[in-house]
Design an enzyme around this catalytic site. Sequence first.
Site, mmCIF file in Angstrom:
data_model
loop_
_atom_site.group_PDB
_atom_site.id
_atom_site.type_symbol
_atom_site.label_atom_id
_atom_site.label_comp_id
_atom_site.label_asym_id
_atom_site.label_seq_id
_atom_site.Cartn_x
_atom_site.Cartn_y
_atom_site.Cartn_z
ATOM 1 N N ASP A 12 -2.439 1.243 7.406
ATOM 2 C CA ASP A 12 -1.788 0.674 6.189
ATOM 3 C C ASP A 12 -1.457 -0.650 5.498
ATOM 4 O O ASP A 12 -0.973 -0.856 4.262
ATOM 5 C CB ASP A 12 -0.411 1.626 5.628
ATOM 6 C CG ASP A 12 -1.328 3.234 6.121
ATOM 7 O OD1 ASP A 12 -1.539 3.654 5.226
ATOM 8 O OD2 ASP A 12 -0.617 3.441 7.120
ATOM 9 N N GLU A 61 -0.455 -1.332 -5.129
ATOM 10 C CA GLU A 61 -1.734 -0.809 -5.315
ATOM 11 C C GLU A 61 -1.708 0.185 -5.980
ATOM 12 O O GLU A 61 -0.481 0.723 -5.830
ATOM 13 C CB GLU A 61 -2.519 -0.504 -3.955
ATOM 14 C CG GLU A 61 -3.908 0.457 -4.028
ATOM 15 C CD GLU A 61 -4.590 0.663 -3.156
ATOM 16 O OE1 GLU A 61 -6.105 -0.099 -2.220
ATOM 17 O OE2 GLU A 61 -3.884 1.192 -1.875
ATOM 18 N N ASP A 88 0.520 -0.743 -0.017
ATOM 19 C CA ASP A 88 0.214 0.237 -0.102
ATOM 20 C C ASP A 88 0.935 1.297 0.241
ATOM 21 O O ASP A 88 1.380 1.471 0.698
ATOM 22 C CB ASP A 88 -0.841 0.269 1.405
ATOM 23 C CG ASP A 88 -1.860 0.360 1.227
ATOM 24 O OD1 ASP A 88 -2.273 1.462 0.419
ATOM 25 O OD2 ASP A 88 -2.121 1.523 2.651
#
Length: 162
Positions: A139, A67, A8
Amino acid sequence: MIRVLGIDPGSIKTGYGLLDSEGNRLRHIAHGLIKPKETDFMKRLHGLFKGLSEVIATYNPDVVAIEDVFMAKNASSALKLGQARGALIAACYHAGLEAHTYSPTAVKLSVVGFGRAEKQQVQHMIQRILAPKEKMTEDAADALAVAVCHAHNIPLLRRQVS
């Protein structure tokens, strides 16, 4: 068995999560944050590269899922996030790992079943799916969700190759 590293990306802190995927079985390996101490942005990018390189060297993933950048309201923040993501992808390829990208909507859909799920819903489902023993930040939960999303896509990716 395939070890998946989920990322992330963030320019200040980056979440990471690792799992082993074997068929329909997913097993939590580790999760955490990469938080460079540098305040200078360019040095922070280098810190992200080094930090992810250390994670890769420690856990030896087979594949990486990261991501994709979402369009933030602030263009400057989106540019910084894109640069951070670039440094992280460079660390992956430097280690000889291909990076697969997934949109935030695809990740949420894969984990929660709803593409516009809230962060708390993602964190709750990751807790249910992987049951990590250690506490996780949003996160790190998001990074594990990216890894789960990729694990769910492995059979499809294999069919595309053959």
